[in-house]
Motif scaffolding. Structure first.
Motif, PDB file in Angstrom:
ATOM      1  N   ASN A  31       0.820  -1.206   0.000  1.00 32.08           N
ATOM      2  CA  ASN A  31       0.000   0.000   0.000  1.00 32.08           C
ATOM      3  C   ASN A  31       0.857   1.261   0.000  1.00 32.08           C
ATOM      4  O   ASN A  31       0.523   2.257  -0.652  1.00 32.08           O
ATOM      5  CB  ASN A  31      -0.941   0.002   1.207  1.00 32.08           C
ATOM      6  CG  ASN A  31      -2.198  -0.817   0.966  1.00 32.08           C
ATOM      7  OD1 ASN A  31      -3.268  -0.276   0.688  1.00 32.08           O
ATOM      8  ND2 ASN A  31      -2.074  -2.121   1.071  1.00 32.08           N
ATOM      9  N   GLU A  32       1.974   1.218   0.727  1.00 36.19           N
ATOM     10  CA  GLU A  32       2.849   2.388   0.773  1.00 36.19           C
ATOM     11  C   GLU A  32       3.533   2.627  -0.571  1.00 36.19           C
ATOM     12  O   GLU A  32       3.774   3.775  -0.963  1.00 36.19           O
ATOM     13  CB  GLU A  32       3.878   2.226   1.889  1.00 36.19           C
ATOM     14  CG  GLU A  32       4.872   3.374   2.027  1.00 36.19           C
ATOM     15  CD  GLU A  32       4.262   4.703   2.467  1.00 36.19           C
ATOM     16  OE1 GLU A  32       5.023   5.675   2.650  1.00 36.19           O
ATOM     17  OE2 GLU A  32       3.027   4.784   2.614  1.00 36.19           O
ATOM     18  N   ILE A  33       3.836   1.560  -1.301  1.00 33.88           N
ATOM     19  CA  ILE A  33       4.378   1.713  -2.656  1.00 33.88           C
ATOM     20  C   ILE A  33       3.381   2.490  -3.513  1.00 33.88           C
ATOM     21  O   ILE A  33       3.747   3.420  -4.247  1.00 33.88           O
ATOM     22  CB  ILE A  33       4.667   0.341  -3.292  1.00 33.88           C
ATOM     23  CG1 ILE A  33       5.844  -0.346  -2.596  1.00 33.88           C
ATOM     24  CG2 ILE A  33       4.966   0.484  -4.795  1.00 33.88           C
ATOM     25  CD1 ILE A  33       5.990  -1.818  -2.939  1.00 33.88           C
ATOM     26  N   GLN A  34       2.107   2.123  -3.410  1.00 31.95           N
ATOM     27  CA  GLN A  34       1.076   2.784  -4.207  1.00 31.95           C
ATOM     28  C   GLN A  34       0.877   4.240  -3.793  1.00 31.95           C
ATOM     29  O   GLN A  34       0.569   5.090  -4.630  1.00 31.95           O
ATOM     30  CB  GLN A  34      -0.242   2.016  -4.077  1.00 31.95           C
ATOM     31  CG  GLN A  34      -0.194   0.622  -4.682  1.00 31.95           C
ATOM     32  CD  GLN A  34      -1.432  -0.189  -4.365  1.00 31.95           C
ATOM     33  OE1 GLN A  34      -1.620  -0.679  -3.265  1.00 31.95           O
ATOM     34  NE2 GLN A  34      -2.303  -0.310  -5.344  1.00 31.95           N
ATOM     35  N   ARG A  35       1.034   4.516  -2.502  1.00 31.65           N
ATOM     36  CA  ARG A  35       0.913   5.910  -2.042  1.00 31.65           C
ATOM     37  C   ARG A  35       2.122   6.733  -2.451  1.00 31.65           C
ATOM     38  O   ARG A  35       2.002   7.809  -3.039  1.00 31.65           O
ATOM     39  CB  ARG A  35       0.778   5.962  -0.511  1.00 31.65           C
ATOM     40  CG  ARG A  35       0.621   7.400   0.013  1.00 31.65           C
ATOM     41  CD  ARG A  35       1.031   7.547   1.459  1.00 31.65           C
ATOM     42  NE  ARG A  35       2.473   7.453   1.659  1.00 31.65           N
ATOM     43  CZ  ARG A  35       3.327   8.468   1.516  1.00 31.65           C
ATOM     44  NH1 ARG A  35       2.910   9.655   1.119  1.00 31.65           N
ATOM     45  NH2 ARG A  35       4.624   8.297   1.742  1.00 31.65           N
TER      46      ARG A  35
END
Length: 492
Positions: free
Chosen positions: A354-358
């Motif tokens: 999820n942090e990669i996507q953010r």
């Protein structure tokens, strides 16, 4: 270079003329930068839109401001609460889709993403129902994605730990997921038709956001007379449409009424059923061709770019990579494969994905909406026909929402006990009536590809390379700069 300079000067003149024409008509709309200021900043950015383009303007003009595209007001909305009001509270009013001149001329206005009104309502409902029938979240599709991820791991293993560029491998593997869903089969990576299709998709994706693409949007009447720069993208569209039509004709000869196998089968059955029962039916073969092209474009490069960023960030943060690998080992050991249902046992890994996507959101903004009726939003009048651009970057890098927005920090998605927390502020798939149709599919792909690759390999920079370039390549999709990586097999 002199041709680009002349065309650039033409673009600036056109924008200034539009600015002068609109001075008297902007009074009732949100304030915003004069068009010539927008043009100059675009030129300073090298004729490319940058990730923070809209956010920089928001700091000067507020959470809602206007710019202009030809004679159409474009209203940019920033900040989580403001965007939520537009996409969710006023979802119906902003359910339209504006088709840009370039997209309309090259691709058309059929399909699901590009359509409006009755055709969109019918096709979106059909798409959601059909994706569920095809097994989103069920074992059949999971196995197909897992198999492709394992094949990709085998491809990486054949590099024998030597430096290689992963982007091409990602592109082919992710495309095959869409092919399995739509066509009912995967292609061999050296299949001549598949290679041709991949070249066409890749060309089309990377043409978006370029100087000539944006110039076409600004002056379509002029660009129609300048054919040279656009031959390649028209040819690419023809290749994709031709392959879709070929697959459709093959499906017609093998259609099993009681046992549809893929999206094309379901659609052909829908054409047959609706032609008998619904005189207002919008289902036809040509619309199916456009649905297929949308799946291929939207479903390939988005996941491909995110996976590329994922590996690059793991190389840049080896401590996080190691922690992901340890979590998988602690949860499952070395012998058990990881199923999608197992994701709940991998809170840190989910947080990293999820942090990669953010941290590396791949779009300049959420896909524009068109206002289908006059409405008042955030204290301003928005007329029917206006475009709304939700500036998602303004949320993803907001210090009021995230503890360290400028840093890659998986803790953004973990609570104090280390449990995964899904953050509603992560609006990367949009929201409301136009939320991404294949959101669940994309999440499943990212989970399988990311976990299988990190379970099999430790990723490192090539020998002698000490820095990671995290600056994106500008365009419609923000991909990493070309990079090479070493996949070192892990000893279990």
């Amino acid at each position: 270079m002199w041709i680009r300079a002349i065309l650039g000067a033409v673009l600036v003149c056109l924008l200034i003329l539009h600015f002068l024409k609109r001075l008297q008509t902007q009074k009732n709309y949100p304030p915003g930068p004069p068009l010539y200021i927008t043009a100059l900043r675009f030129i300073q950015a090298g004729f490319r839109i940058q990730p923070d383009t809209f956010t920089k303007l928001a700091k000067e003009y507020g959470t809602i401001y206007s710019v202009w595209e030809d004679s159409v007001p474009v209203i940019v909305v920033s900040g989580y609460e403001s965007i939520k009001e537009v996409l969710i509270k006023h979802s119906e009013e902003f359910s339209g889709r504006s088709i840009t001149p370039f997209y309309r001329d090259v691709v058309g206005d059929k399909g699901i993403v590009a359509s409006n009104g009755h055709i969109w309502e019918q096709h979106r409902k059909f798409g959601l129902v059909t994706l569920r029938k095809l097994g989103l979240g069920k074992k059949v599709l999971q196995r197909q994605i897992e198999d492709l991820a394992l094949q990709l791991a085998e491809t990486f293993a054949r590099e024998n730990g030597q430096p290689f560029e992963p982007s091409v491998h990602f592109f082919s593997s992710v495309s095959n997921v869409i092919c399995a869903l739509v066509f009912g089969h995967q292609y061999s990576l050296d299949d001549e038709e598949f290679v041709k299709l991949m070249h066409a998709l890749n060309y089309g994706v990377h043409f978006g956001g370029t100087f000539f693409h944006l110039l076409y949007e600004a002056a379509p009447w002029l660009m129609k007379h300048i054919k040279g720069p656009y031959k390649g993208v028209y040819a690419a569209a023809d290749v994709i449409f031709a392959q879709a039509r070929k697959e459709i004709e093959m499906h017609k000869t093998k259609l099993a009424g009681n046992d549809p196998r893929d999206f094309i089968d379901y659609y052909l059955l829908q054409i047959e059923e609706q032609s008998k029962n619904d005189p207002a039916s919008t289902y036809d073969t040509e619309t199916l061709v456009h649905c297929i092209s949308e799946f291929l474009f939207a479903g390939t490069e988005t996941v491909n770019a995110t996976l590329q960023w994922g590996l690059l960030l793991m190389v840049h943060h080896p401590d996080i990579q190691e922690k992901v690998q340890k979590e998988m080992e602690d949860a499952f050991g070395s012998s058990r494969s990881i199923n999608y249902e197992d994701r709940k046992k991998l809170p840190y890994t989910l947080a990293v994905i999820n942090e990669i996507q953010r941290f590396k959101y791949i779009l300049v903004a959420s896909t524009p909406r068109e206002c289908i009726k006059d409405v008042t939003v955030l204290g301003f009048s928005v007329p029917k026909g206006a475009l709304i651009i939700p500036n998602i970057h303004s949320i993803l890098y907001d210090s009021k929402v995230w503890e360290t927005p400028e840093k890659f920090n998986p803790n953004h998605f973990l609570d104090k006990d280390g449990k995964f927390v899904a953050r509603e502020e992560l609006l990367i798939f949009g929201a409301g009536s136009r939320e991404c149709l294949a959101k669940n599919l994309a999440q499943m792909e990212l989970f399988y590809f990311f976990t299988i690759l990190l379970k099999a390999f430790t990723f490192k920079l090539p020998e002698g390379v000490t820095e990671v370039n995290l600056e994106p390549v500008g365009g419609v999709i923000f991909c990493p700069q070309h990079y090479k990586i070493c996949a070192l097999p892990r000893v279990h």
